[in-house]
Design a protein around this motif. Sequence first.
Motif, PDB file in Angstrom:
ATOM      1  N   ALA A   6      16.443  -3.784 -25.467  1.00 48.47           N
ATOM      2  CA  ALA A   6      17.924  -3.814 -24.774  1.00 48.47           C
ATOM      3  C   ALA A   6      18.165  -3.493 -23.330  1.00 48.47           C
ATOM      4  N   THR A  50      20.035  -2.305 -20.302  1.00 47.36           N
ATOM      5  CA  THR A  50      21.496  -1.764 -20.108  1.00 47.36           C
ATOM      6  C   THR A  50      21.601  -1.521 -18.834  1.00 47.36           C
ATOM      7  N   PRO A  51      22.763  -0.860 -18.050  1.00 48.58           N
ATOM      8  CA  PRO A  51      22.932  -0.526 -16.767  1.00 48.58           C
ATOM      9  C   PRO A  51      21.807   0.449 -16.506  1.00 48.58           C
ATOM     10  N   VAL A  60      23.293  -3.669 -30.523  1.00 50.08           N
ATOM     11  CA  VAL A  60      23.210  -4.295 -29.188  1.00 50.08           C
ATOM     12  C   VAL A  60      24.599  -3.739 -28.581  1.00 50.08           C
ATOM     13  N   THR A  61      25.640  -3.457 -29.442  1.00 45.97           N
ATOM     14  CA  THR A  61      26.899  -2.977 -28.546  1.00 45.97           C
ATOM     15  C   THR A  61      26.774  -1.484 -28.222  1.00 45.97           C
ATOM     16  N   ALA A  68      24.010  -0.108 -27.582  1.00 44.89           N
ATOM     17  CA  ALA A  68      23.296   0.085 -26.126  1.00 44.89           C
ATOM     18  C   ALA A  68      24.023  -0.297 -25.036  1.00 44.89           C
ATOM     19  N   ARG A  69      24.671  -1.292 -25.033  1.00 46.53           N
ATOM     20  CA  ARG A  69      25.254  -1.711 -23.714  1.00 46.53           C
ATOM     21  C   ARG A  69      26.365  -0.684 -23.319  1.00 46.53           C
ATOM     22  N   GLU A  70      26.911  -0.096 -24.345  1.00 46.36           N
ATOM     23  CA  GLU A  70      27.970   1.059 -23.980  1.00 46.36           C
ATOM     24  C   GLU A  70      27.357   2.266 -23.475  1.00 46.36           C
TER      25      GLU A  70
END
Length: 490
Positions: free
Chosen positions: A358, A360-361, A388-389, A391-393
């Motif tokens: 994943a 991510t930033p 996924v949610t 990881a993105r957070e």
Amino acid sequence: MTATEQRFREFKMPDVGEGLTEAEILKWYVQPGDTVTDGQVICEVETAKAAVELPCPYEGVVHAVHFEEGATVDVGTSIIAVDTDPGAGPAEAAAPAAAAEPAPAADEEDAEPQGRQAVLVGYGAAPSSTKRRARKPQPGAPAQEPAAAAVQAELNGHAAAPAPAAPAAPPAAPIPSASPAAVPVAGRPLAKPPVRKLAKDLGIDLATVTPTGPDGVITREDVHAAAAPAPAEAPAPAAQPVTAEATAPSSGSEAVRARETRIPIKGVRKATAQAMVNSAFTAPHVTEFITVDVTRTMKLVQELKQDPDMAGLRVNPLLLVAKALLVAIKRNPEISAAWDEENQEIVRKHYVNLGIAAATPRGLIVPNIKDADAKTLPQLAAALGELVTTAREGKTAPGDMAGGTVTITNVGVFGVDTGTPILNPGESAILAMGAVKLQPWVHKGKVKPRQVTTLALSFDHRLVDGELGSKVLADIAAILEQPKRLITWA
């Protein structure tokens, strides 16, 4: 433990991962003077694996915060002091934290320590020297006022002594200050370790910096201001040559773009880089490719989106590729294994913790779904969506990235056909899914437009030979070509 130590409790940076040695402080949620309770989140830190919120184990009032946001702190170093008995009277100076001051500059001679110097609470003291060369006084800098001396002495836990009158300085033009409240402090400049490091990196002598922080403390902004070039008093007699990277002149002036940008390697990116190097030069990689007609799989994706059992779940081609991989591993269980170099053993794993790469930033991470092989299709879809949610957070816990067996990386979302993926350390295989594109394909003896993709499987050739790797990749392709095999082979 002394009475002072019992009252002022130091909270040390914990090991929030598995054997991690440092963490970066991303954000403080409290400041000195704030009331905290046991279990309250006080800051967010980033380890080499994830961003984690740290709860406070004490109840009381924040006495001192030892590091600024952005500082990288070793595990076991105190990051905050809490006064657990704020009603007991005036607060005494807390014990110095584990963060030490930098060594004296190269232009200072060695000498025996003599006396102590007022420093920031929690940052220790540096020995002074009787042989240290006197610093050149800053033109226009006022002598230290008694109030500033009292503040310094109070920070060090001593009563302020009357300051001798300073000799009158020769008249000089005043130097502009960033703030009217700026008070340059005589002696060793007051600055926190991260600010000292910044000054060292920029080649700035802190003695030449005018402080604007409380009680004469030098801030990051002060260092940056000192590093900025001074405005020219008059235009240059001749125009300077412009580099090849210069931008077009604008409003009569020439602006030159920066030719380089340096980004510190730390946190997730640092860990990823080291892991990839270790994997690439430890495990002998073999990568195989196969191109497959996935038209039927794409039709099944559309049908599942309308299925009541999949309502509210994220259904996409990655879900069916993941399920196909799990079925292929069930048919070829030897690929779910790990290489134990120390004991010279191959460890067969009777479970599949499916990793999903994943972006991510903060960089690339690979959390995994525990026991993915035991989940139904709806359960797998739910787990993928949550993974996924999270990881993105930036909320993936370190435990969610440990213990993986095989991984999927979906490079197709970037329009890429395929690649040669590098193994996640400790895993046996990684599958790269390419973009699904409409291409001419021979179907039932005729050339027709079909949905086609290319898969790439990299595996550790120490424990997966060519036959086993080929069988797994061929099974995945066969399932995606005829998705009914998800039922007949499962």
